[in-house]
Every structure is written in structure tokens, then in C-alpha cells.
Design a protein around this motif. Structure first.
Motif, PDB file in Angstrom:
ATOM      1  N   LEU A  44       0.754  -1.305  -0.027  1.00 12.09           N
ATOM      2  CA  LEU A  44      -0.093   0.044   0.022  1.00 12.09           C
ATOM      3  C   LEU A  44       0.792   1.404  -0.169  1.00 12.09           C
ATOM      4  CD1 LEU A  44      -2.869  -0.719   2.437  1.00 12.09           C
ATOM      5  CD2 LEU A  44      -2.972  -0.497  -0.140  1.00 12.09           C
ATOM      6  N   TYR A  47       1.919   1.976  -3.292  1.00 15.80           N
ATOM      7  CA  TYR A  47       0.795   2.060  -4.432  1.00 15.80           C
ATOM      8  C   TYR A  47       0.449   3.407  -4.085  1.00 15.80           C
ATOM      9  CZ  TYR A  47      -4.069   1.522  -5.889  1.00 15.80           C
ATOM     10  OH  TYR A  47      -5.189   1.579  -6.503  1.00 15.80           O
ATOM     11  N   LEU A  48       0.092   3.844  -2.861  1.00 18.39           N
ATOM     12  CA  LEU A  48      -0.467   5.440  -2.573  1.00 18.39           C
ATOM     13  C   LEU A  48       0.834   6.405  -3.294  1.00 18.39           C
ATOM     14  CD1 LEU A  48      -1.851   4.797   0.989  1.00 18.39           C
ATOM     15  CD2 LEU A  48      -3.106   5.265  -1.448  1.00 18.39           C
ATOM     16  N   LEU A  51       0.270   6.728  -6.674  1.00 16.25           N
ATOM     17  CA  LEU A  51      -1.025   7.216  -6.802  1.00 16.25           C
ATOM     18  C   LEU A  51      -0.884   8.760  -7.078  1.00 16.25           C
ATOM     19  CD1 LEU A  51      -4.061   7.450  -7.202  1.00 16.25           C
ATOM     20  CD2 LEU A  51      -4.168   7.366  -4.611  1.00 16.25           C
ATOM     21  N   ILE A  52      -0.040   9.370  -6.237  1.00 13.00           N
ATOM     22  CA  ILE A  52       0.198  10.810  -6.092  1.00 13.00           C
ATOM     23  C   ILE A  52       1.302  11.095  -7.375  1.00 13.00           C
ATOM     24  CG2 ILE A  52       1.068  12.485  -4.591  1.00 13.00           C
ATOM     25  CD1 ILE A  52       0.304  10.931  -2.198  1.00 13.00           C
ATOM     26  N   ILE A 259      -1.422   1.261 -10.724  1.00  7.26           N
ATOM     27  CA  ILE A 259      -2.136   2.538 -10.829  1.00  7.26           C
ATOM     28  C   ILE A 259      -2.331   2.879 -12.474  1.00  7.26           C
ATOM     29  CG2 ILE A 259      -1.524   5.146 -10.418  1.00  7.26           C
ATOM     30  CD1 ILE A 259      -2.747   3.867  -7.892  1.00  7.26           C
ATOM     31  N   SER A 291      -9.555   9.286  -8.764  1.00  5.94           N
ATOM     32  CA  SER A 291      -8.396   8.736  -8.592  1.00  5.94           C
ATOM     33  C   SER A 291      -8.566   8.049  -7.144  1.00  5.94           C
ATOM     34  CB  SER A 291      -7.180   9.607  -8.465  1.00  5.94           C
ATOM     35  OG  SER A 291      -6.943  10.225  -9.787  1.00  5.94           O
ATOM     36  N   LEU A 292      -9.085   8.887  -6.212  1.00  3.58           N
ATOM     37  CA  LEU A 292      -9.270   8.310  -4.744  1.00  3.58           C
ATOM     38  C   LEU A 292     -10.219   7.422  -4.918  1.00  3.58           C
ATOM     39  CD1 LEU A 292      -9.065  11.644  -2.822  1.00  3.58           C
ATOM     40  CD2 LEU A 292      -7.143  10.084  -2.894  1.00  3.58           C
ATOM     41  N   SER A 295      -8.737   3.850  -6.145  1.00  2.51           N
ATOM     42  CA  SER A 295      -7.790   3.392  -5.276  1.00  2.51           C
ATOM     43  C   SER A 295      -8.418   2.846  -3.880  1.00  2.51           C
ATOM     44  CB  SER A 295      -6.801   4.216  -4.876  1.00  2.51           C
ATOM     45  OG  SER A 295      -6.036   4.775  -6.109  1.00  2.51           O
ATOM     46  N   SER A 296      -9.427   3.674  -3.503  1.00  3.10           N
ATOM     47  CA  SER A 296     -10.237   3.145  -2.363  1.00  3.10           C
ATOM     48  C   SER A 296     -11.097   2.023  -2.569  1.00  3.10           C
ATOM     49  CB  SER A 296     -11.135   4.290  -1.914  1.00  3.10           C
ATOM     50  OG  SER A 296     -10.456   5.341  -1.264  1.00  3.10           O
ATOM     51  N   ILE A 299      -8.853  -1.267  -2.659  1.00  2.00           N
ATOM     52  CA  ILE A 299      -8.463  -1.520  -1.145  1.00  2.00           C
ATOM     53  C   ILE A 299      -9.962  -2.257  -0.648  1.00  2.00           C
ATOM     54  CG2 ILE A 299      -7.852  -0.879   1.114  1.00  2.00           C
ATOM     55  CD1 ILE A 299      -6.554   1.408  -0.239  1.00  2.00           C
TER      56      ILE A 299
END
Length: 603
Positions: A44, A47-48, A51-52, A259, A291-292, A295-296, A299
Motif C-alpha cells: 500500500l 501504491y499510494l 497514485l500521487i 495505478i 483517482s481516490l 484506489s479506495s 482496497i
């Protein structure tokens, strides 16, 4: 004068369309696999970060280009520079390849959905042989769910070289899937805008139902614990695991890849959707939101998947233990209840020493039951969607209900993604003055669906699953990386970052911050080049390309080398899209020089 263009009813409709497209099957069957391979905690973090530094900036860039140019991928990049029209053509070609095989997943979902109303479920038990004296050998060696998938659904051939005949049940399901897609895209944004509310929201309803059910299943905790522990490393501490995975380059590569592809970058779908926005739509805010949410969802879907996965593994483990206990109790005439799961290993050692000859004779029948071995079977793609889930569902109470819910969710996820794929093809076609003046958009949409459906029948052959894997593995990976790399370079260094910032100021009310500029100009291109180099070296180092073929005699998958014909198709798939970019630029250059030459001659 700017051509009149249909618009989304409101910004919510646009966001729903993007979510419906971006939140697809990869969130359900790819992300959980990566979490299990690298450990949720260790995976994670990269991954995060990806994402950014990669996901949000590239998504924002594509939405902004589509909204500013108000055209499909071909027109949008041609407006930036005539030499870049090949970028849009490459996106259309990749989306066409994707649509050809992706809707086959929806056909399989229809097939399973129709069979979900049977009691018992047809994949719950193995069928009997012709004499009705025992189960079919292939099914006994594999499992009832594997048999239903490989034999009843695919009727798979032993190798890709044996194409076999079209499976007409699957062909009918494929036609039905394309008919549904056509009805959804029939009137462009007018019809698609209504459908996306369903395709974007229904999967969440089903996932919530499955989460509630999954967390109450026996063994769910085992699956969730395993989700956060890399494959084969249960004994290590959580902190040590996370640090080890953070130091693993493949963790970062896979995080960046997930991503990149889960957001659907480079296909042209996001540019097409954004082109129907109002000129003053805040695409920056929507890029962050999509995007958020994407990704959420990944998870969230992983938590659901591993609760189900834990139940399946625990059920199989306890069933294995029960069979061993029953076998030992009957053979050695033990007192009923004296042998339990807690003392099984001790009793096996005692029986081996007390009755060595009998135990040695019986030993081949004694299975080695292990919960970790049951959990340690990382699968992704169709294996997770149609085998692992269906195996868990068959052991649930009211299994028909959960089967209908699950395959309905798969279908809506697949249809939602198909809306984006077809939009990437149709928007440039309907933007064409020649086509739009001679043919109504309903006919253009019907033509695209018909051509894709006819070609897609290849995937309903007995070897269709092998061709599906080729398209899934090679039709888009390298092509999309090249497309998005050229996109970022084109915006930053051809169109100009300052000019692009002024366009964003007009659209959103403010200029892009230093964060967006740095990501677009430096970080994202470097990441894409790194991914491109990784895939090239990975292909080279892997040597001969191989695939997994089904061996009916053994009831398992075996590895085989791709024949020369399949390798040629792989090469054509990669070249067909990637070569569009340089060839289109070359043709434009020749045409421009020819025009200049003619103009000078006329003067």
C-alpha cells in the motif's frame, strides 16, 4: 465556428462515467493478487505514492486535454500538433483490441449468471461418468469448479495450436453482451449518461453485501491476515515484511503498473468523456475524486476478496482434516472422537511407530493438510473471478443468491468498462465530418459493435482462452506506456506547459500548482520510461514466451512454449499500435512537404 457538441447533463454524470470506466475488473481481480503477493501493508505504501506522483497527474492531464480540445483522442492530439495525430490513432487501435476481447468476460459472466439459478449450482459437484459408477476422471483430478470452467464453459483444447470449433453457447452469450453494450451507447451521452449511474453504483452495493457476509464467514480472519502477509512469509514480523517489500523494486514496479492500468490511461476513453464536459468544468477536482475513489475501491474490494478467500481456504483445510481423521479412524479402528484436529499430528506419529507396515501402505492416501498451503495459492484474472469465487460461493448458504449477486456485479463492472472502451473508438469516428454527415451515430455505433463481435468469436473457439490471454497480456501494455509518454511530452514540450497552464486557468479558475507542473514535466515521464525499460528487459530476459495450457489427463495447468504463429500475432499486436505514432508523423511530414512543393511550383 466550433462544432456543436452534446454535453453531460451535469458534472456528477461525468464523474459517474469516469468511475464506471476506471473502476473495473482490475480492481477486483488484480489488486487483491498484488496485495497478497507483496503484503497489503508493504504494497500500500508504494501504491499510494504512485497514485500521487503518477496516477493523479496523468489522469488530470488527459481530462484537461479532452475538455480543452473538445474532441476525441485523434482530434485532440492533432489540434496540439498535426504530427501527433498518430497518438490518437494508436489509442483507438488499442481500444479496438481491448474491446475485441474484453467483452468476452461479460459473455462468461452471462454464462455463469444464467447457471446461477440452478439448484444445486452446476459447479458444486463433479458429474458422473457414462456408467454412473464414479465421477469423471478429469473432474476428480482437478475440482468441480475447475472442471466447470475449463470443460463446461471453455471446453478448452490441449494447446493453442488446436483451435477447435466455436462453442455456440459462448457465442450466443457474446452476442448478448455486445447487444447490451450497443443499447447502452446507442444515443451517445444521452443513453450512456443514464447507464453509468447503474454501472458505477451497483458494484458497490454488491461489494457491501459481500463484505457483511464475508466478515461473518468462518475463516474470514485467516484470509484478512494473509492479505497483509506476503506469500510464503507468515513467520516473519509485520515490520520486517513491510521493510523487505519496500526495498523490493518489483513492489514499486507493480504498484506503478496497477495505478497506470486501473485508471485506464492512454486508451483515449478519458479524453473522450472529458470532451463532453462544459468548458468551465473543474477537471482538477474530478481527477482527484476519481483517482481516490478508484484506489479506495481497490482496497475495499481486496478486503471483501480475502474474507471470501479465507473462508474458502479454511473450509478446504478443515474438510481435508476431516477426511484424514475418518480414514485413520476406520483403518486403525480407533475409538470415535479420540482423533481430533488438535492431536492429529501426534497420533500420526504414534500410528507410524506402532503399526509401521499398515501405516506405510496407507501413507499415499493420507493428505498433508495445511492452511497456509490453501492460502498460498495466489491467483488473479479469470482464475480468481470464475474459479476461486465460485468455489467459495458453492459452500455458502443460499449459494444461488450470492452467485447471482456476484456475477451481476462482474457484468456491471465489465459493461461499465466497455462504455469507456467504445467511447474511445466512437468519439473520434463521430467527430469525423465525413462519417457524421453520411451516417447517423446509431449506425456508426452498430458497425463498431458488429465488427468487434464478429472478430470476438475467435475467443469462443476451444483455443479461445489462449488467444484471450495473448490479447490481455500483449495488446496494450507497451503500447499504452508509449502513448502516455508521448502525451506528457507533447503537452509539456510541444504545446507548452505555460500555455497549458493558461488553458487550465480559464477552465478551472486558477493555474496549476508547482506540484502538477513538476509531475507532468519530470516525475511522470521518468516513471513511464522506467516502466517501459522494465517491461522490455523482462520480455528479453524471460526468453521464449510461454503460456499455461490445460492438461485434461492430469486435471491441471501445464506450461508450454508459444508456437511461431502465436509469436507472430504478439508481434503484430504490439507493432499495430506503437507504429501508428511514428508512421502518422512521417505521413504528415511527407504531405506537408508535398503541399509546399506544389505551392512553390504553382508560384
Amino acid at each position: 465556428m466550433e462544432k456543436a457538441r452534446p454535453l453531460w447533463d451535469n458534472s456528477f454524470q461525468f464523474v459517474f462515467a469516469c468511475i464506471s470506466y476506471a473502476v473495473g475488473l482490475g480492481n477486483v481481480w488484480r489488486f487483491p493478487y498484488l496485495c497478497q503477493m507483496y503484503g497489503g501493508g508493504g504494497f500500500l505504501v508504494p501504491y499510494l505514492i504512485m497514485l500521487i506522483v503518477e496516477g493523479m497527474p496523468l489522469l488530470y492531464l488527459e481530462l484537461a486535454v479532452g475538455q480543452r480540445m473538445r474532441q476525441g483522442s485523434i482530434g485532440a492530439w492533432k489540434a496540439i500538433s498535426p504530427y501527433l495525430c498518430g497518438v490518437g490513432i494508436a489509442s483507438v487501435v488499442v481500444s479496438f483490441f481491448l474491446s475485441m476481447y474484453y467483452n468476452v468476460i461479460n459473455a462468461w459472466a452471462f454464462w455463469y449468471l444464467f447457471h446461477s439459478f440452478q439448484d444445486p449450482l452446476p459447479w458444486a459437484t463433479c458429474p458422473l461418468n457414462i456408467n454412473h459408477t464414479n465421477y469423471l476422471e478429469e473432474c476428480e483430478k482437478a475440482s468441480s469448479t475447475q472442471y466447470f470452467w475449463y470443460r463446461k464453459t471453455l471446453n478448452i483444447s490441449p494447446s493453442i495450436e488446436e483451435n477447435g470449433s466455436i462453442q455456440w453457447e459462448q457465442a450466443v452469450c457474446l452476442i448478448l453482451a455486445w447487444l447490451m453494450v450497443y443499447l447502452c451507447i446507442l444515443r451517445g451521452t444521452e443513453s450512456t449518461g443514464k447507464v453509468v449511474y447503474v454501472t458505477a453504483s451497483l458494484p458497490y452495493v454488491v461489494l457491501i453485501i459481500y463484505l457483511i457476509r464475508g466478515l461473518t464467514l468462518h475463516g474470514a480472519a485467516n484470509g484478512l491476515m494473509y492479505m497483509f502477509t506476503p506469500k510464503g512469509k507468515l513467520a516473519m514480523s509485520m515490520l520486517a515484511l513491510q521493510l523487505e517489500q519496500l526495498a523490493n523494486p518489483k513492489t514499486w514496479i507493480n504498484a506503478a503498473t496497477q495505478i497506470f492500468f486501473s485508471l485506464g490511461l492512454g486508451f483515449g476513453s478519458l479524453i473522450a468523456f472529458a470532451s463532453y464536459n462544459k468548458p468551465d468544468n473543474n477537471c482538477e477536482r474530478h481527477a482527484i475524486i476519481v483517482s481516490l475513489i478508484n484506489s479506495s475501491t481497490s482496497i475495499f474490494a481486496s478486503i471483501v476478496t480475502f474474507s471470501i478467500y479465507g473462508f474458502k481456504a479454511t473450509y478446504n483445510y478443515e474438510n481435508c482434516i476431516s477426511k484424514v481423521i475418518l480414514l485413520l479412524t476406520n483403518v486403525f479402528e480407533l475409538e470415535e472422537g479420540s482423533l481430533t484436529a488438535a492431536n492429529l499430528e501426534d497420533m500420526k506419529s504414534y500410528l507410524a511407530s506402532a503399526h509401521p507396515s499398515e501405516y506405510t501402505e496407507l501413507f499415499p492416501q493420507i493428505r498433508n493438510c495445511s492452511l497456509e498451503a490453501e492460502l498460498n495459492t495466489a491467483v488473479q484474472g479469470t482464475g480468481l473471478a470464475f474459479i476461486v469465487y465460485s468455489e467459495a460461493i458453492k459452500n455458502m448458504e443460499v449459494s444461488q443468491l450470492y452467485s447471482v449477486l456476484y456475477f451481476t456485479m462482474l457484468l456491471t463492472l465489465g459493461i461499465g468498462s466497455m462504455l469507456g472502451n467504445t467511447a474511445a473508438i466512437l468519439t473520434p469516428l463521430t467527430d469525423s465530418e465525413f462519417l457524421s454527415t453520411h451516417l447517423p451515430k446509431e449506425v456508426i455505433a452498430g458497425g463498431v459493435c458488429f465488427v468487434n463481435c464478429i472478430i470476438g468469436l475467435v475467443f469462443t473457439l476451444e483455443a479461445g482462452s489462449y488467444w484471450f490471454d495473448i490479447f490481455n497480456d500483449y495488446a496494450a501494455t507497451l503500447s499504452l506506456l508509449l502513448i502516455v509518454l508521448v502525451e506528457t511530452i507533447a503537452v509539456c514540450y510541444v504545446y507548452g506547459l505555460r500555455r497549458f497552464g493558461e488553458d487550465l486557468h480559464v477552465m478551472t479558475g486558477h493555474k496549476p500548482s508547482w506540484y502538477w507542473k513538476i509531475m507532468w514535466a519530470f516525475v511522470s515521464p521518468v516513471l513511464i520510461v522506467s516502466l517501459f525499460i522494465f517491461y522490455i528487459t523482462d520480455y528479453i530476459s524471460s526468453g521464449t514466451l510461454r503460456y499455461q495450457a490445460w492438461d485434461a489427463t492430469e486435471g491441471q495447468l501445464v506450461t508450454k512454449d508459444y508456437p511461431s504463429g502465436a509469436l507472430a500475432v504478439i508481434g503484430l499486436l504490439v507493432a499495430a499500435s506503437t507504429m501508428c505514432i511514428p508512421l502518422a508523423a512521417l505521413v504528415t511530414l511527407i504531405m506537408n512537404r508535398t503541399k509546399r512543393g506544389n505551392a512553390l511550383t504553382a508560384a
